[in-house]
Design a protein around this motif. Structure first.
Motif, PDB file in Angstrom:
ATOM      1  N   ASP A  89       0.840  -1.212   0.000  1.00  0.00           N
ATOM      2  CA  ASP A  89       0.000   0.000   0.000  1.00  0.00           C
ATOM      3  C   ASP A  89       0.873   1.260   0.000  1.00  0.00           C
ATOM      4  O   ASP A  89       0.536   2.267  -0.629  1.00  0.00           O
ATOM      5  N   GLU A 109      -3.624  -2.865  -2.798  1.00  0.00           N
ATOM      6  CA  GLU A 109      -3.476  -3.946  -1.817  1.00  0.00           C
ATOM      7  C   GLU A 109      -4.630  -4.951  -1.953  1.00  0.00           C
ATOM      8  O   GLU A 109      -4.425  -6.163  -1.952  1.00  0.00           O
ATOM      9  N   LYS A 125      -1.388 -12.295   2.464  1.00  0.00           N
ATOM     10  CA  LYS A 125      -1.862 -11.432   3.539  1.00  0.00           C
ATOM     11  C   LYS A 125      -3.191 -10.786   3.152  1.00  0.00           C
ATOM     12  O   LYS A 125      -3.334 -10.237   2.075  1.00  0.00           O
ATOM     13  N   ASN A 166      -6.706  -4.857   3.744  1.00  0.00           N
ATOM     14  CA  ASN A 166      -7.417  -4.121   4.790  1.00  0.00           C
ATOM     15  C   ASN A 166      -7.482  -2.644   4.427  1.00  0.00           C
ATOM     16  O   ASN A 166      -7.022  -2.239   3.355  1.00  0.00           O
ATOM     17  N   ASN A 195      -6.286  -0.326   6.643  1.00  0.00           N
ATOM     18  CA  ASN A 195      -5.218   0.358   7.382  1.00  0.00           C
ATOM     19  C   ASN A 195      -4.089   0.647   6.411  1.00  0.00           C
ATOM     20  O   ASN A 195      -3.986   0.018   5.357  1.00  0.00           O
ATOM     21  N   PHE A 196      -3.213   1.545   6.799  1.00  0.00           N
ATOM     22  CA  PHE A 196      -2.170   1.958   5.890  1.00  0.00           C
ATOM     23  C   PHE A 196      -0.774   1.692   6.451  1.00  0.00           C
ATOM     24  O   PHE A 196      -0.482   2.050   7.595  1.00  0.00           O
ATOM     25  N   ALA A 197       0.067   1.070   5.625  1.00  0.00           N
ATOM     26  CA  ALA A 197       1.492   0.842   5.906  1.00  0.00           C
ATOM     27  C   ALA A 197       1.737  -0.113   7.079  1.00  0.00           C
ATOM     28  O   ALA A 197       2.811  -0.092   7.673  1.00  0.00           O
ATOM     29  N   GLU A 198       0.754  -0.959   7.376  1.00  0.00           N
ATOM     30  CA  GLU A 198       0.915  -1.882   8.510  1.00  0.00           C
ATOM     31  C   GLU A 198       2.070  -2.866   8.318  1.00  0.00           C
ATOM     32  O   GLU A 198       2.673  -3.304   9.296  1.00  0.00           O
TER      33      GLU A 198
END
Ligand code: CA
Ligand code: CA
Ligand code: ZN
Length: 381
Positions: free
Chosen positions: A178, A217, A228, A231, A233-236
């Motif tokens: 992402d 992503e 994986k 999601n 969320n960003f940059a996890e």
């Protein structure tokens, strides 16, 4: 020295070094005059990324070496080695046996492979040939020494190695698809609408980058390119603890402000208002000068609207029916590349997205109505 300089700049700008923040002179010089090139034979190779996936890599064989130079996409995609030096002398990342399997290779493997994934997404979904739609060379630059960030530097994407500053361990910054998509989207914007990296137009720039990084992503997961689960969320993937993330599009307030080095709690704006969480509504807009006017902060307002438009939900009593990721991608892509201008603010963004939705789906379409609902939900009217 140069690394130090880059580090200083990125600490103040957050996750990217923008066009407005300027490119360090030494880097600008090396991007135009010193990027190494080779000519040779196209060869497939294999590599292992940060998460252990084996990737097919497109390389060029020359002088009995295999270089990370992919000539199958656009003009080419190339990945450079910063050699953890204090100055910038990019040499092409290379290997002698076509197996980029060493631990040190992971950051180059992910950068090279994900650049291709991102290129393919924009080509397949939006008909765009590289960031400039002219097949522009995509340069990634890794092994930057002690530097925990990623940035678009005007002619390439730079990825830090990661470190354990702030007590949080990060891995190589090319590990997060992402984030790779985010930086590439900045490059697209810089060659199309050129949204000025300041205040609302800058936050919009950031939000569009988060959105496409996230859509890529999801697309990658759907194509089974990665195991994986995708999601919002960003940059996890950058965080070794497996639970930290930089921002959240579906629930902005769930991301800790302290993670982004651009913001230290409490964030106090020019009106004396104290901000403790990323905003999910226009009434929570940060007004101040930190980080170019809160570009990595106020972007969360647009992020929430983008999320609602895709997935639906009720927010501050406003119901939004999700239209799905494909349509959200089409609407935002058209607006970002053909409708928005340098000074587009949040209200203009709503109007521009409505215009894009009308063009794509018709004046009275449900898509147009849901753009309106999503922006009503975050208070942009
Ligand atoms: Ca090898
Ligand atoms: Ca993510
Ligand atoms: Zn950014």
């Amino acid at each position: 020295m140069l690394n130090r300089k880059i580090l200083t700049l990125t600490v103040t700008t957050g996750i990217i070094l923008s066009a407005l923040g300027g490119t360090p002179k030494a880097l600008a010089a090396s991007t135009t005059s010193k990027w190494e090139e080779v000519t040779g034979k196209y060869t497939k190779a294999k590599g292992i990324g940060h998460f252990g996936d084996t990737r097919i890599l497109h390389t060029t064989k020359a002088n009995n070496q295999y270089y990370l130079q992919d000539t199958t996409r656009g003009v080419k995609i190339v990945t450079y080695d910063g050699q953890n030096r204090d100055d910038i002398r990019p040499i092409l990342w290379r290997d002698t046996d076509k197996k980029f399997y060493d631990a040190k290779d992971a950051i180059a493997v992910d950068a090279h492979y994900y650049a291709g994934v991102v290129y393919d997404y924009f080509k397949e979904k939006h008909g765009r040939n590289s960031y400039d739609n002219k097949g522009g060379i995509i340069r990634s630059y890794v092994r930057m020494g002690d530097f925990a960030d990623a940035l678009w530097a005007g002619s390439g994407i730079l990825y830090g190695n990661g470190n354990s500053d702030d007590g949080i361990q990060t891995r190589g910054f090319s590990s997060a698809l992402d984030l790779v998509g985010h930086e590439f989207t900045h490059a697209i914007i810089s060659t199309s609408s050129k949204l000025i990296y300041k205040n609302e137009s800058g936050a919009l720039n950031e939000a569009i980058a988060d959105l496409f990084g996230t859509l890529i992503e999801h697309d990658s997961y759907n194509k089974k390119l990665t195991k994986k689960k995708a999601n919002w969320n960003f940059a996890e993937d950058v965080y070794v603890d497996g639970k930290t993330f930089l921002r959240s599009m579906n629930n902005p307030a769930s991301a800790p402000l302290s993670i982004n080095s651009g913001y230290r709690e409490p964030l106090i704006d020019s009106e004396g208002k104290i901000h403790t969480h990323y905003p999910d509504h226009y009434s929570k807009l940060y007004k101040g000068t930190e980080d170019h006017g809160g570009v990595h902060f106020n972007s969360s307002i647009i992020n929430k609207a983008s999320y609602l438009l895709s997935e639906g939900g009720t927010h501050y009593g406003v119901n939004v029916q999700g239209i799905g990721k494909e349509k959200v991608g089409k609407i935002y892509y058209l607006a970002a590349t053909e409708i928005f201008t340098e000074n587009t603010n949040f209200k203009d963004a709503r109007l521009g997205l409505e215009k894009a939705a009308k063009k794509l789906y018709g004046d009275n379409s449900k898509e147009v109505k849901q753009v309106q609902a999503a922006y009503n939900a975050v208070g942009i009217k």
